[in-house]
Design a protein around this motif. Structure first.
Motif, PDB file in Angstrom:
ATOM      1  N   VAL A 140       0.830  -1.195   0.000  1.00 52.29           N
ATOM      2  CA  VAL A 140       0.000   0.000   0.000  1.00 52.29           C
ATOM      3  C   VAL A 140       0.867   1.248   0.000  1.00 52.29           C
ATOM      4  O   VAL A 140       1.931   1.284   0.635  1.00 52.29           O
ATOM      5  CB  VAL A 140      -0.914  -0.006   1.251  1.00 52.29           C
ATOM      6  CG1 VAL A 140      -1.803   1.233   1.278  1.00 52.29           C
ATOM      7  CG2 VAL A 140      -1.754  -1.276   1.287  1.00 52.29           C
ATOM      8  N   GLU A 141       0.401   2.299  -0.702  1.00 50.07           N
ATOM      9  CA  GLU A 141       1.066   3.600  -0.602  1.00 50.07           C
ATOM     10  C   GLU A 141       0.937   4.123   0.823  1.00 50.07           C
ATOM     11  O   GLU A 141      -0.130   4.060   1.423  1.00 50.07           O
ATOM     12  CB  GLU A 141       0.424   4.589  -1.577  1.00 50.07           C
ATOM     13  CG  GLU A 141       0.692   4.291  -3.039  1.00 50.07           C
ATOM     14  CD  GLU A 141       0.098   5.348  -3.943  1.00 50.07           C
ATOM     15  OE1 GLU A 141      -0.777   6.106  -3.462  1.00 50.07           O
ATOM     16  OE2 GLU A 141       0.496   5.425  -5.112  1.00 50.07           O
ATOM     17  N   ARG A 142       2.014   4.665   1.344  1.00 50.30           N
ATOM     18  CA  ARG A 142       1.988   5.074   2.752  1.00 50.30           C
ATOM     19  C   ARG A 142       0.981   6.184   3.011  1.00 50.30           C
ATOM     20  O   ARG A 142       0.379   6.254   4.080  1.00 50.30           O
ATOM     21  CB  ARG A 142       3.380   5.500   3.207  1.00 50.30           C
ATOM     22  CG  ARG A 142       3.873   6.812   2.625  1.00 50.30           C
ATOM     23  CD  ARG A 142       5.132   7.263   3.341  1.00 50.30           C
ATOM     24  NE  ARG A 142       5.728   8.433   2.692  1.00 50.30           N
ATOM     25  CZ  ARG A 142       6.815   9.031   3.134  1.00 50.30           C
ATOM     26  NH1 ARG A 142       7.418   8.581   4.213  1.00 50.30           N
ATOM     27  NH2 ARG A 142       7.312  10.077   2.506  1.00 50.30           N
ATOM     28  N   GLU A 143       0.769   7.084   2.036  1.00 48.85           N
ATOM     29  CA  GLU A 143      -0.164   8.178   2.249  1.00 48.85           C
ATOM     30  C   GLU A 143      -1.609   7.697   2.345  1.00 48.85           C
ATOM     31  O   GLU A 143      -2.480   8.421   2.855  1.00 48.85           O
ATOM     32  CB  GLU A 143      -0.045   9.208   1.114  1.00 48.85           C
ATOM     33  CG  GLU A 143       1.264   9.945   1.042  1.00 48.85           C
ATOM     34  CD  GLU A 143       2.375   9.143   0.367  1.00 48.85           C
ATOM     35  OE1 GLU A 143       3.533   9.599   0.383  1.00 48.85           O
ATOM     36  OE2 GLU A 143       2.077   8.060  -0.179  1.00 48.85           O
ATOM     37  N   ARG A 144      -1.869   6.465   1.875  1.00 45.16           N
ATOM     38  CA  ARG A 144      -3.239   5.960   1.844  1.00 45.16           C
ATOM     39  C   ARG A 144      -3.519   4.897   2.896  1.00 45.16           C
ATOM     40  O   ARG A 144      -4.618   4.342   2.934  1.00 45.16           O
ATOM     41  CB  ARG A 144      -3.530   5.378   0.454  1.00 45.16           C
ATOM     42  CG  ARG A 144      -3.430   6.377  -0.687  1.00 45.16           C
ATOM     43  CD  ARG A 144      -4.388   7.544  -0.505  1.00 45.16           C
ATOM     44  NE  ARG A 144      -4.433   8.434  -1.639  1.00 45.16           N
ATOM     45  CZ  ARG A 144      -5.407   8.476  -2.537  1.00 45.16           C
ATOM     46  NH1 ARG A 144      -6.441   7.667  -2.402  1.00 45.16           N
ATOM     47  NH2 ARG A 144      -5.371   9.321  -3.531  1.00 45.16           N
TER      48      ARG A 144
END
Length: 284
Positions: A140-144
């Protein structure tokens, strides 16, 4: 003795029945292969943030399986009394999986994709899906990570109500080879409604080890995130009290990082020093 009849989902196995994993009660491996499924292979490409194929194996986030395992127990002549003797593990990383995944994994992936669309979250928030050893991992993208955890908890078709663990991994290569984003945060999620387990992973740069805290979604992550900060130096932005939990508050460094020394650490109350493993006295 009567068979258990209670279940958390009418069309699923009864509670107490066979575990509902892809291998035990999902589609047979032979069926999956017949339908075109393939086992994960190292070196395949993954999806990048813009939806295009990344040209580097595994997106560059892990090591390719090119190193041999050396050391461990039975090493002689090093003076190492720990039993590890300069242990070097092979850099193994599962490759991105391809559809069909088999078992309930395909259903889960479709339900998650639909939920992302309904909530206005780009599907690229999930950068890679890996099936390995009968388990599914979403990178997963860390911002999400925070909004994805909230979606996984609240969507009726998903219902991952419990975060049972948050931990860290440092994939820095022991020989100094360059590894992109070697610091990983791993989240273990459990759906008690649908009796399913999944794993989320977020890859970070050592120079920028920030990731949003998920405590507001999963309160059980509170002390787990503190331990991951203490041991790996991952900074969980938004955590209510990100302090050390194992080491003293004024301790320097993070003991489970690959750049942390194996020995030579002063013991304050005795003034002693623990030598590195390869400099310790051998007793055999």
């Amino acid at each position: 003795m009567t068979e258990p009849t209670g279940t958390s989902k009418d069309d699923q196995e009864p509670t107490g029945g066979k575990q509902s994993s892809a291998e035990a009660s999902g589609a047979a491996t032979e069926e999956q292969r017949t339908r075109g499924g393939e086992p994960p292979r190292e070196g395949e490409v993954e999806q990048s943030a813009d939806g295009a194929a990344d040209t580097s194996p595994e997106g560059g986030t892990r090591l390719a399986p090119t190193r041999e395992r050396r050391g461990m127990f039975g090493v002689r002549g090093t003076g190492d009394t720990s039993g590890f003797g300069g242990l070097t593990l092979p850099g193994y990383a599962p490759a991105p999986a391809e559809r069909p995944y088999g078992g309930w994994f395909d259903e889960l992936a479709d339900e998650l994709a639909d939920a992302l669309d309904r909530n206005g979250i780009a599907r690229s928030a999930v950068r890679q899906i890996t099936i390995d050893r009968g388990e599914i991992t979403f990178y997963v993208e860390r911002e999400r990570i925070l909004e994805l955890c909230r979606l996984l908890r609240d969507e009726p078709a998903l219902r991952f109500e419990l975060c049972s663990s948050v931990s860290g991994v440092d994939y820095t290569a022991p020989d100094g080879a360059e590894v992109r984003q070697p610091l990983h945060v791993v989240y273990q999620l459990l759906s008690m409604t649908h009796r399913r387990r999944i794993r989320l992973e977020v890859a970070l740069d050592v120079a920028d080890p920030h990731v949003p805290s998920v405590v507001e979604v999963y309160p059980t992550a509170d002390w787990h995130e503190r331990e991951t900060w203490d041991m790996f130096g991952v900074i969980f932005d938004g955590h209510p009290a990100l302090t050390r939990i194992l080491m003293p508050d004024d301790w320097e460094g993070h003991p489970q990082r690959k750049d942390y020394p194996l020995g030579g650490i002063p013991v304050e109350y005795k003034g002693a020093e623990i030598p590195p493993p390869d400099e310790r006295r051998a007793y055999s």
